[in-house]
Design an enzyme around this catalytic site. Structure first.
Site, PDB file in Angstrom:
ATOM      1  N   LYS A  30      14.638  22.970  31.062  1.00  0.00           N
ATOM      2  CA  LYS A  30      14.215  24.045  31.950  1.00  0.00           C
ATOM      3  C   LYS A  30      14.661  25.352  31.310  1.00  0.00           C
ATOM      4  O   LYS A  30      15.538  25.362  30.442  1.00  0.00           O
ATOM      5  CB  LYS A  30      14.782  23.864  33.346  1.00  0.00           C
ATOM      6  CG  LYS A  30      16.282  23.719  33.441  1.00  0.00           C
ATOM      7  CD  LYS A  30      16.669  23.353  34.862  1.00  0.00           C
ATOM      8  CE  LYS A  30      18.162  23.186  34.986  1.00  0.00           C
ATOM      9  NZ  LYS A  30      18.548  21.810  35.298  1.00  0.00           N
TER      10      LYS A  30
ATOM     11  N   SER B 149      26.881  23.917  32.259  1.00  0.00           N
ATOM     12  CA  SER B 149      25.841  24.613  33.011  1.00  0.00           C
ATOM     13  C   SER B 149      26.391  25.664  33.964  1.00  0.00           C
ATOM     14  O   SER B 149      27.040  26.607  33.539  1.00  0.00           O
ATOM     15  CB  SER B 149      24.992  23.579  33.747  1.00  0.00           C
ATOM     16  OG  SER B 149      23.883  24.191  34.329  1.00  0.00           O
ATOM     17  N   HIS B 150      26.205  25.447  35.255  1.00  0.00           N
ATOM     18  CA  HIS B 150      26.568  26.436  36.266  1.00  0.00           C
ATOM     19  C   HIS B 150      27.989  26.226  36.783  1.00  0.00           C
ATOM     20  O   HIS B 150      28.428  26.965  37.655  1.00  0.00           O
ATOM     21  CB  HIS B 150      25.582  26.325  37.419  1.00  0.00           C
ATOM     22  CG  HIS B 150      25.411  24.902  37.870  1.00  0.00           C
ATOM     23  ND1 HIS B 150      24.680  23.991  37.142  1.00  0.00           N
ATOM     24  CD2 HIS B 150      25.925  24.234  38.913  1.00  0.00           C
ATOM     25  CE1 HIS B 150      24.730  22.808  37.728  1.00  0.00           C
ATOM     26  NE2 HIS B 150      25.493  22.931  38.808  1.00  0.00           N
TER      27      HIS B 150
ATOM     28  N   ASP C 220      21.913  30.988  34.739  1.00  0.00           N
ATOM     29  CA  ASP C 220      23.213  30.333  34.897  1.00  0.00           C
ATOM     30  C   ASP C 220      24.007  30.299  33.589  1.00  0.00           C
ATOM     31  O   ASP C 220      23.627  30.937  32.609  1.00  0.00           O
ATOM     32  CB  ASP C 220      23.028  28.916  35.449  1.00  0.00           C
ATOM     33  CG  ASP C 220      22.399  27.982  34.427  1.00  0.00           C
ATOM     34  OD1 ASP C 220      21.611  28.459  33.599  1.00  0.00           O
ATOM     35  OD2 ASP C 220      22.708  26.771  34.447  1.00  0.00           O
TER      36      ASP C 220
ATOM     37  N   ASP D 115      24.375  28.286  31.060  1.00  0.00           N
ATOM     38  CA  ASP D 115      23.744  27.952  29.790  1.00  0.00           C
ATOM     39  C   ASP D 115      22.285  28.402  29.702  1.00  0.00           C
ATOM     40  O   ASP D 115      21.574  28.030  28.769  1.00  0.00           O
ATOM     41  CB  ASP D 115      23.843  26.445  29.537  1.00  0.00           C
ATOM     42  CG  ASP D 115      23.141  25.631  30.608  1.00  0.00           C
ATOM     43  OD1 ASP D 115      23.062  26.104  31.755  1.00  0.00           O
ATOM     44  OD2 ASP D 115      22.658  24.525  30.312  1.00  0.00           O
TER      45      ASP D 115
ATOM     46  N   SER E  94      16.459  23.016  42.317  1.00  0.00           N
ATOM     47  CA  SER E  94      17.770  23.547  41.970  1.00  0.00           C
ATOM     48  C   SER E  94      17.663  24.707  40.975  1.00  0.00           C
ATOM     49  O   SER E  94      18.408  24.765  40.014  1.00  0.00           O
ATOM     50  CB  SER E  94      18.619  22.424  41.396  1.00  0.00           C
ATOM     51  OG  SER E  94      17.916  21.783  40.327  1.00  0.00           O
TER      52      SER E  94
ATOM     53  N   ARG F   4      24.207  16.607  48.905  1.00  0.00           N
ATOM     54  CA  ARG F   4      23.107  17.562  49.026  1.00  0.00           C
ATOM     55  C   ARG F   4      22.130  17.045  50.079  1.00  0.00           C
ATOM     56  O   ARG F   4      21.736  15.873  50.042  1.00  0.00           O
ATOM     57  CB  ARG F   4      22.378  17.719  47.697  1.00  0.00           C
ATOM     58  CG  ARG F   4      23.280  18.087  46.536  1.00  0.00           C
ATOM     59  CD  ARG F   4      22.475  18.714  45.401  1.00  0.00           C
ATOM     60  NE  ARG F   4      23.232  18.785  44.162  1.00  0.00           N
ATOM     61  CZ  ARG F   4      24.207  19.664  43.896  1.00  0.00           C
ATOM     62  NH1 ARG F   4      24.561  20.547  44.829  1.00  0.00           N
ATOM     63  NH2 ARG F   4      24.827  19.675  42.735  1.00  0.00           N
TER      64      ARG F   4
ATOM     65  N   ASP G 148      19.518  27.830  31.581  1.00  0.00           N
ATOM     66  CA  ASP G 148      18.322  27.059  31.909  1.00  0.00           C
ATOM     67  C   ASP G 148      17.866  27.241  33.356  1.00  0.00           C
ATOM     68  O   ASP G 148      16.753  26.874  33.696  1.00  0.00           O
ATOM     69  CB  ASP G 148      18.483  25.568  31.555  1.00  0.00           C
ATOM     70  CG  ASP G 148      19.674  24.913  32.222  1.00  0.00           C
ATOM     71  OD1 ASP G 148      20.413  25.620  32.940  1.00  0.00           O
ATOM     72  OD2 ASP G 148      19.863  23.696  32.029  1.00  0.00           O
ATOM     73  N   ARG G 149      18.721  27.812  34.200  1.00  0.00           N
ATOM     74  CA  ARG G 149      18.302  28.027  35.597  1.00  0.00           C
ATOM     75  C   ARG G 149      17.814  29.453  35.811  1.00  0.00           C
ATOM     76  O   ARG G 149      18.143  30.353  35.035  1.00  0.00           O
ATOM     77  CB  ARG G 149      19.489  27.787  36.537  1.00  0.00           C
ATOM     78  CG  ARG G 149      19.927  26.360  36.552  1.00  0.00           C
ATOM     79  CD  ARG G 149      20.977  26.150  37.610  1.00  0.00           C
ATOM     80  NE  ARG G 149      21.232  24.709  37.712  1.00  0.00           N
ATOM     81  CZ  ARG G 149      21.791  24.125  38.742  1.00  0.00           C
ATOM     82  NH1 ARG G 149      22.179  24.832  39.776  1.00  0.00           N
ATOM     83  NH2 ARG G 149      21.973  22.823  38.755  1.00  0.00           N
TER      84      ARG G 149
HETATM   85  C1  G1P Z   1      21.995  19.375  39.676  1.00  0.00           C
HETATM   86  C2  G1P Z   1      20.622  19.636  40.260  1.00  0.00           C
HETATM   87  C3  G1P Z   1      19.571  18.998  39.389  1.00  0.00           C
HETATM   88  C4  G1P Z   1      19.712  19.500  37.956  1.00  0.00           C
HETATM   89  C5  G1P Z   1      21.129  19.301  37.471  1.00  0.00           C
HETATM   90  C6  G1P Z   1      21.350  19.936  36.093  1.00  0.00           C
HETATM   91  O1  G1P Z   1      22.237  18.003  39.626  1.00  0.00           O
HETATM   92  O2  G1P Z   1      20.539  19.160  41.579  1.00  0.00           O
HETATM   93  O3  G1P Z   1      18.309  19.286  39.910  1.00  0.00           O
HETATM   94  O4  G1P Z   1      18.824  18.837  37.110  1.00  0.00           O
HETATM   95  O5  G1P Z   1      22.056  19.898  38.369  1.00  0.00           O
HETATM   96  O6  G1P Z   1      21.152  21.310  36.116  1.00  0.00           O
HETATM   97  P1  G1P Z   1      23.109  17.235  40.739  1.00  0.00           P
HETATM   98  O7  G1P Z   1      24.442  17.938  40.810  1.00  0.00           O
HETATM   99  O8  G1P Z   1      22.365  17.403  42.028  1.00  0.00           O
HETATM  100  O9  G1P Z   1      23.172  15.816  40.262  1.00  0.00           O
HETATM  101 ZN    ZN Z   2      22.270  25.077  33.386  1.00  0.00          ZN
END
Ligand code: G1P
Ligand code: ZN
Length: 543
Positions: free
Chosen positions: A376, A113-114, A277, A279, A365, A496, A281-282
């Site tokens: 998402k 992901s990010h 991001d 991948d 997020s 967080r 989805d954000r």
């Molecule tokens: C984080 C975000 C959460 C999201 C996830 C995947 O997870 O807070 O909302 O679904 O990334 O993108 P966390 O690192 O808080 O567990």
């Molecule tokens: Zn992502």
């Protein structure tokens, strides 16, 4: 073609987190590490012989190598066909779209992901089921259980597949179909949104800037914004996916999407800015000199859904993760539809969408989406906003301010303390648990604690229970602070802190969130003894 059964021993750290298994690239490169996890997936999902699988990733370092490994293992595990995105590219929402459109058994998405990429960055892998959504906790639990006792995996001796050549390839009796990862997704977007109205808006001089952050959405954004909607080529920045994301951190927030933020807050800023991001989805939505908090974005999307063709017939309901602000709840109430509060992670929305209970889902997020897929969806959210702007002919800022005037403002912020020692983070959470008995009734300035708990959720569809999903301190006036440890990080722990207060007074709506929440922020620091326990003076990221 020779089928191989390879002896292996378990790794003890393959428990999927909030969204699949994420580790350093170097961890995935350890002999048998990736193979063990993939075999654990195949053993757990027990796909009938002859099934089809979707496969692709966000293009980060190790994406192509992992795809070759998985293809050979899929062949040895009896799959009839694997559909792979050209060059191994497939955004997370596009993977969900393709799984659903072609009714495949499921899909494997390679992404962290990010999280940063490159040889020293992170890699990740997750399994999505036939509804196109992330595996449920039952499935991820089964995968983890297998990973702890695995003794062998299956593969075949075969040459690599040319991922840059569209069309059908073969590994033994299995077909590998290399397909265009953009077209099906772009068609789906065109079926939901008023592309004619958006094209007109852009043609009339409305300027947009989309930052693909050198990650997977570049090719998608070019096809949609430039080819189909007529935006200028310069509207899409950092559009070529790079294995190390240009050494950046592909997370669309005010800290990591700095180049875009500077453009949107600079002189002669475009009318609309957005980013996605690693991948895809954000999403982050910006107006000229204006930031839309993701919790507000969900609420505004819900309140304006009647302006968008794909949603004109109404919404079944809305779901938001627990730490997401209650702004969407107010809209749901005014629409007379239910609003569900789920734990963090998109996997909790799947059952609600499959059961037809909700249409829109969102997380604070930078995650927003709907039942068009089961992930998402960053570009979907951007198109939703463009459709709203085109229909209302108002700026992003005006749309948001008018929303707050109508519904009141849920002032919201999230403070992340990244990479703190695990012991210190656990200590903070323990301290909070220990104060559950003494906090209720306690006063902090104008705030008094009503109650506190650790959030647990009973899925209304399958009755499964998820506990320990975040500590909540609720105050008598409805304000709240939530504390969670991240389940996606790979180094140390990330704490967080989510802060929320309701402001009905329009004259205060333009106040900066940090100023408006200052008192709650200091309460959060006090009850966690954060500075003393972590040595941190300030959060790493403020949203
Ligand atoms: C984080 C975000 C959460 C999201 C996830 C995947 O997870 O807070 O909302 O679904 O990334 O993108 P966390 O690192 O808080 O567990
Ligand atoms: Zn992502």
């Amino acid at each position: 073609m020779q089928t191989l059964t390879v002896a292996t021993t378990p790794f003890n750290d393959q428990k999927p987190g909030t969204s699949g298994l994420r580790k350093r690239v170097s961890t995935f490169q350890k002999p048998h590490y990736l193979e063990n996890f993939v075999q654990a997936i195949f053993d757990s999902i027990a796909a009938p012989g002859g099934s089809t699988l979707v496969l692709g990733g966000d293009g980060r370092h190790y994406n192509r190598e992992a795809i070759q490994v998985i293809l050979k293992m899929a062949a040895a595990n009896g799959f009839a066909r694997v559909m792979v995105g050209l060059d191994g590219i497939l955004s997370t929402p596009a993977a969900s779209c393709v799984i659903r459109k072609y009714k495949t058994y499921g899909g494997i998405i390679l992404s962290a992901s990010h999280n940063p990429g490159g040889p020293d960055g992170d890699f990740g892998i997750k399994y999505n089921g036939s509804n196109g959504g992330p595996a449920t906790e039952t499935v991820t639990g089964a995968i983890y259980a297998v990973s702890k006792s695995i003794a062998q995996y299956r593969s075949v001796n075969a040459p690599d597949v040319a991922l840059d050549k569209p069309g059908d390839h073969r590994i033994g009796s299995m077909t590998v179909t290399v397909f265009d990862p953009v077209a099906d997704y772009a068609d789906l977007m065109e079926s939901l949104f008023d592309f004619g109205a958006i094209r007109e808006l852009l043609g009339a001089g409305f300027r947009i800037k989309f930052d693909a952050m050198h990650a997977v959405t570049g090719p998608y954004a070019r096809e949609i914004f430039v080819n189909r909607l007529g935006a200028s080529a310069a509207s899409v920045m950092n559009a070529v996916p790079l294995p190390d994301f240009g050494n950046g951190h592909p997370d669309p927030n005010l800290t990591y999407a700095r180049e875009l933020v500077e453009t949107m807050y600079g002189d002669n800023a475009p009318d609309f800015g957005a980013a996605s991001d690693g991948d895809g989805d954000r999403n982050m939505i910006l107006g000229r000199h204006f930031f839309v908090n993701p919790s507000d974005s969900l609420a505004i999307i819900a309140a304006n859904a009647h302006l968008v063709p794909g949603y004109r017939s109404g919404l079944a309901g809305i779901a938001r993760s627990m730490p997401t602000s209650a702004a969407a709840d107010r809209v749901a109430e005014s629409l007379g539809i239910p609003c569900y509060e789920t734990p963090t992670g998109w996997k909790f929305f799947g059952n609600l969408m499959d059961a037809g209970k909700v249409t829109l889902c969102g997380e604070e997020s930078f995650g927003t989406g709907s039942d068009h897929v089961r992930e998402k969806d960053g570009l979907w959210a951007v198109l939703f906003w463009l459709n709203i702007v085109a229909a209302r002919k108002q700026s992003v800022e005006t749309i948001t301010l008018e929303h707050w005037t109508q519904f009141g403002r849920n002032v919201y912020s999230r403070h992340d303390y990244e990479g703190i020692p695990t012991d210190a983070a656990n200590g903070v959470m323990q301290l909070l648990h220990d104060s559950f008995k003494t906090l209720p009734g306690k006063e902090f300035g104008r705030y008094a604690v009503a109650f506190c708990d650790d959030f647990s959720y009973t899925d209304p569809v399958d009755g499964s229970v998820s506990t320990g999903q975040g500590v909540r301190i609720l105050f008598t006036d409805g304000s709240r602070i939530v504390f969670r440890l991240s389940g996606t990080g790979t180094e140390g722990a990330t704490l967080r802190i989510y802060l929320e207060a309701f402001e009905p007074d329009v004259s205060k709506h333009k106040l900066d969130a940090q100023t408006a929440l200052a008192e709650l922020i200091s309460i959060a620091l006090q009850v966690t003894e954060l500075r003393a326990r972590t040595g941190r003076e300030a959060p790493t990221v403020i949203t």
